[in-house]
Design an enzyme around this catalytic site. Structure first.
Site, PDB file in Angstrom:
ATOM      1  N   LYS A 189       0.836  -1.206   0.000  1.00  0.00           N
ATOM      2  CA  LYS A 189       0.000   0.000   0.000  1.00  0.00           C
ATOM      3  C   LYS A 189       0.866   1.248   0.000  1.00  0.00           C
ATOM      4  O   LYS A 189       0.639   2.190  -0.776  1.00  0.00           O
ATOM      5  CB  LYS A 189      -0.917   0.009   1.222  1.00  0.00           C
ATOM      6  N   CYS A 259     -18.796   4.676   6.247  1.00  0.00           N
ATOM      7  CA  CYS A 259     -18.725   3.208   6.288  1.00  0.00           C
ATOM      8  C   CYS A 259     -17.684   2.778   7.322  1.00  0.00           C
ATOM      9  O   CYS A 259     -16.629   2.225   7.007  1.00  0.00           O
ATOM     10  CB  CYS A 259     -18.390   2.657   4.900  1.00  0.00           C
ATOM     11  N   CYS A 266     -25.145   3.421   8.149  1.00  0.00           N
ATOM     12  CA  CYS A 266     -25.886   3.005   6.955  1.00  0.00           C
ATOM     13  C   CYS A 266     -27.091   3.898   6.689  1.00  0.00           C
ATOM     14  O   CYS A 266     -27.455   4.127   5.529  1.00  0.00           O
ATOM     15  CB  CYS A 266     -26.322   1.545   7.082  1.00  0.00           C
ATOM     16  N   CYS A 269     -26.091   6.729   4.604  1.00  0.00           N
ATOM     17  CA  CYS A 269     -25.403   6.374   3.361  1.00  0.00           C
ATOM     18  C   CYS A 269     -26.368   6.396   2.180  1.00  0.00           C
ATOM     19  O   CYS A 269     -27.455   5.806   2.236  1.00  0.00           O
ATOM     20  CB  CYS A 269     -24.761   4.995   3.495  1.00  0.00           C
ATOM     21  N   CYS A 275     -26.649  -1.433  -1.324  1.00  0.00           N
ATOM     22  CA  CYS A 275     -25.477  -2.043  -0.685  1.00  0.00           C
ATOM     23  C   CYS A 275     -25.826  -3.466  -0.266  1.00  0.00           C
ATOM     24  O   CYS A 275     -26.786  -3.678   0.480  1.00  0.00           O
ATOM     25  CB  CYS A 275     -25.044  -1.228   0.533  1.00  0.00           C
TER      26      CYS A 275
END
EC number: 3.2.2.-
Length: 281
Positions: A189, A259, A266, A269, A275
């Site tokens: 990463k 998230c 949620c 969102c 989702c």
């Protein structure tokens, strides 16, 4: 947990990538053992030939992506204000800036952006260069970077990596993922983010804990992945390359604000109706 800004860092990114020729030495740095489980790393490779038949892609992914962009439009997550692309001195010579990018990435592992940013500021106040770190004793370096996660290990890795950069690369950082991940304390990463921010080159998708978690929740991988490097390979198999730079920045901020790892928001969102895992929470 730092990320790159989505458009390559503008003028600073061009300055960072400008002095590539003559600043790298092709000799490889020695390997150092690590205690963490090793996952095979795929480096930058030639593009794979297109296989016949339709290519797999997740259901509703484009709509989900647009909604995440909408949720991220204010750019007010910690990564936007204190990410790695905000941690280096833009007035320093390109080689010094690239070194500062790499150090900020090394400090960012298992550390909140606010803590990484503060540690980098303290280092920069002392004149953060390869030579200044080599001349600094371990105790002083530890006091400066504390309380970043695993700071004792990072003191060791920073000193080892900085010595390698001085000896093998003339004080600059390597210009490939394959060489970067050979440095102590540098994982895939960090290597992909270093290529993005320091060299203004998209070598792959930088997958941290946020990207790993969210792409699994959205089912953006064919089957569930256990490790970030598996997630990177799975994403790069279908996600258009022109989104590779943006996706890290988008999902890191989305993971910091909405998230969340535990008790994701949620109800706030925009993707709650499409989702696949929203009903679990």
């Amino acid at each position: 947990m730092c990320a790159a800004a989505p458009r390559g860092g503008g003028r600073a990114a061009r300055r960072l990538g400008a002095a590539t020729a003559g600043s790298r030495v092709p000799s490889a740095a020695p390997r150092y053992s690590r205690r963490t489980r090793r996952v095979p790393i795929a480096y930058e490779a030639e593009p794979k030939p297109e296989s016949p038949g339709p290519k797999w892609e997740p259901e509703n992914w484009q709509q989900q992506l647009e909604r995440i962009r909408e949720m991220r439009r204010h750019r007010d997550a910690p990564v936007d204000e204190m990410g790695v692309d905000k941690c280096y001195d833009t007035s320093a010579p390109p080689q010094v800036m690239r070194y500062q990018v790499l150090l900020s990435l090394m400090l960012s592992s298992q550390t909140k952006d606010q803590v990484t940013s503060a540690a980098m500021l303290r280092l920069r106040q002392r004149g953060l260069t390869v030579d200044s770190i080599l001349q600094m004793d371990d105790a002083t370096l530890g006091q400066i970077i504390y309380p970043v996660g695993f700071w004792r290990n990072k003191v060791k890795y920073i000193k080892q990596t900085t010595a390698i950069l001085k000896q093998k690369y003339g004080g600059d950082i390597p210009g490939t993922v394959e060489e970067l991940v050979k440095l102590p304390g540098v994982g895939p990463k960090m290597a992909h983010l270093a290529m993005n921010i320091a060299w203004n080159s998209v070598s792959g998708i930088a997958v941290d804990t946020h990207v790993h978690r969210i792409t699994n929740r959205l089912k953006w991988v064919k089957k569930e992945t256990r490790y970030p490097e598996e997630t990177r390979v799975a994403l790069e198999d279908w996600l258009p390359r022109d989104l590779w730079r943006e996706i890290n920045w988008l999902l890191v901020g989305f993971g910091q604000q909405t998230c969340l790892p535990v008790n994701p928001r949620c109800k706030e969102c925009l993707n709650q109706d499409i989702c696949p895992t929203a009903k679990r929470f």
